[in-house]
Motif scaffolding. Structure first.
Motif, mmCIF file in Angstrom:
data_model
loop_
_atom_site.group_PDB
_atom_site.id
_atom_site.type_symbol
_atom_site.label_atom_id
_atom_site.label_comp_id
_atom_site.label_asym_id
_atom_site.label_seq_id
_atom_site.Cartn_x
_atom_site.Cartn_y
_atom_site.Cartn_z
ATOM 1 N N ARG A 133 0.761 -1.307 -0.252
ATOM 2 C CA ARG A 133 -0.126 0.006 -0.153
ATOM 3 C C ARG A 133 0.936 1.220 0.045
ATOM 4 N NH1 ARG A 133 -0.596 -2.574 4.683
ATOM 5 N NH2 ARG A 133 0.340 -1.728 6.795
ATOM 6 N N ARG A 134 0.325 2.387 -0.560
ATOM 7 C CA ARG A 134 1.046 3.737 -0.447
ATOM 8 C C ARG A 134 0.989 4.211 1.043
ATOM 9 N NH1 ARG A 134 0.809 7.876 -5.539
ATOM 10 N NH2 ARG A 134 2.109 9.490 -4.450
ATOM 11 N N MET A 135 2.049 4.841 1.335
ATOM 12 C CA MET A 135 1.964 5.670 2.524
ATOM 13 C C MET A 135 1.577 6.890 2.332
ATOM 14 S SD MET A 135 5.530 4.161 4.011
ATOM 15 C CE MET A 135 5.411 4.898 5.649
ATOM 16 N N ASP A 136 0.977 7.451 3.412
ATOM 17 C CA ASP A 136 0.667 9.130 3.350
ATOM 18 C C ASP A 136 1.983 10.052 3.647
ATOM 19 O OD1 ASP A 136 0.971 8.959 6.072
ATOM 20 O OD2 ASP A 136 -1.085 9.264 6.506
ATOM 21 N N ALA A 137 1.827 11.248 3.394
ATOM 22 C CA ALA A 137 2.957 12.103 3.504
ATOM 23 C C ALA A 137 3.676 12.076 4.935
ATOM 24 C CB ALA A 137 2.611 13.445 3.266
ATOM 25 N N GLU A 138 2.762 12.014 5.705
ATOM 26 C CA GLU A 138 3.457 11.795 7.183
ATOM 27 C C GLU A 138 4.249 10.549 7.545
ATOM 28 O OE1 GLU A 138 1.555 12.047 12.013
ATOM 29 O OE2 GLU A 138 0.280 12.357 10.163
ATOM 30 N N GLY A 139 3.334 9.487 6.931
ATOM 31 C CA GLY A 139 4.117 8.198 7.277
ATOM 32 C C GLY A 139 5.688 8.289 6.360
ATOM 33 N N LEU A 140 5.665 8.809 5.062
ATOM 34 C CA LEU A 140 6.850 8.836 4.342
ATOM 35 C C LEU A 140 7.815 9.692 5.029
ATOM 36 C CD1 LEU A 140 8.487 8.481 1.761
ATOM 37 C CD2 LEU A 140 7.183 10.332 0.847
ATOM 38 N N PHE B 221 6.079 3.441 0.442
ATOM 39 C CA PHE B 221 5.247 2.135 0.228
ATOM 40 C C PHE B 221 5.353 1.243 1.635
ATOM 41 C CE2 PHE B 221 5.784 3.227 -4.231
ATOM 42 C CZ PHE B 221 4.686 3.069 -4.889
ATOM 43 N N GLU B 222 4.323 0.362 1.973
ATOM 44 C CA GLU B 222 4.576 -0.368 2.937
ATOM 45 C C GLU B 222 4.006 -1.648 2.312
ATOM 46 O OE1 GLU B 222 4.278 -0.042 7.562
ATOM 47 O OE2 GLU B 222 2.608 0.392 6.761
ATOM 48 N N MET B 223 5.012 -2.886 2.492
ATOM 49 C CA MET B 223 4.449 -4.252 2.336
ATOM 50 C C MET B 223 4.272 -5.084 3.816
ATOM 51 S SD MET B 223 6.722 -7.490 0.756
ATOM 52 C CE MET B 223 6.598 -6.967 -0.905
#
Length: 210
Positions: free
Chosen positions: A116-123, A164-166
């Motif tokens: 899944r794609r990460m949001d800006a804060e997570g990135l 991204f996060e797997m």
């Protein structure tokens, strides 16, 4: 991964140490344009959980250039992530038997799961963790931190990458360290590898095959 069961080492702690120590891997996925691969730094995040109930086998975070051929197709797919550890050519001269061919010893890990794609804060949090971890390994001087970038520069750089996060749903490893040889031959091989500049794989042979 190598099909021989002798070359398996299913200790998850070893897998996680490999991800942390190597810190870099390759992400593969099928796209409408054909199979593609991205090369990227990695962060292992441990087990997924909801309350006290584990629902997965950990996650791996990574980022790619927004212009990478894989980036626009990756979110929502199942991908394969490969981490390669130490490897080295094994000469037949280190064997006792005269009719054994050379081979290659190596350590590798495959991780498979949905992305899944990460949001800006997570990135941003991932990049801060990644930078701090690797800056701490550098000798001398003050560690570099992301707050040294100007807001405009940071904004421009963040627009150019996607996080991204797997979720890890499967693990497959190969820990090929001459397990099919005698203890004496393994000692000779480790000595030969060390003397020829492959100290990492030699050390693993000594520590993992006791």
């Amino acid at each position: 991964m190598h099909p021989a069961a002798a070359f398996r080492h299913t200790d998850h702690q070893l897998h996680e140490t490999l991800i942390e120590e190597v810190g870099f891997g390759m992400v593969f996925a099928q796209t409408p344009d054909g199979p593609r691969v991205g090369h990227t730094p990695l962060i292992y995040r441990g087990d997924l959980s909801t309350g006290d109930q584990p629902i997965g086998d950990g996650t791996v975070q990574f980022h790619l250039s927004a212009r990478n051929a894989l980036t626009k197709h990756l979110a929502g797919t199942t991908a394969l992530l490969v981490v390669n550890g130490p490897d080295a050519y094994v000469s037949s001269r280190w064997y006792d038997a005269p009719d054994e061919p050379p081979t290659w010893n190596y350590v590798a890990l495959e991780l498979e799961g949905p992305v899944r794609r990460m949001d800006a804060e997570g990135l941003s949090a991932m990049l801060e963790t990644l930078t701090a971890r690797h800056e701490a390994r550098i000798q001398g001087g003050k560690p570099w931190t992301m707050d040294r970038l100007s807001p405009a520069r940071l904004h421009g750089l963040m627009k150019g990458i996607v996080g991204f996060e797997m979720d890890i749903r499967a693990r497959r490893d190969t820990v090929k360290l001459s397990q099919n040889k005698s203890a004496e031959e393994r000692s000779n091989i480790a000595k030969g590898l060390e003397e020829n500049g492959s100290a990492g794989i030699a050390q693993l042979m000594r520590t993992l095959l006791k």
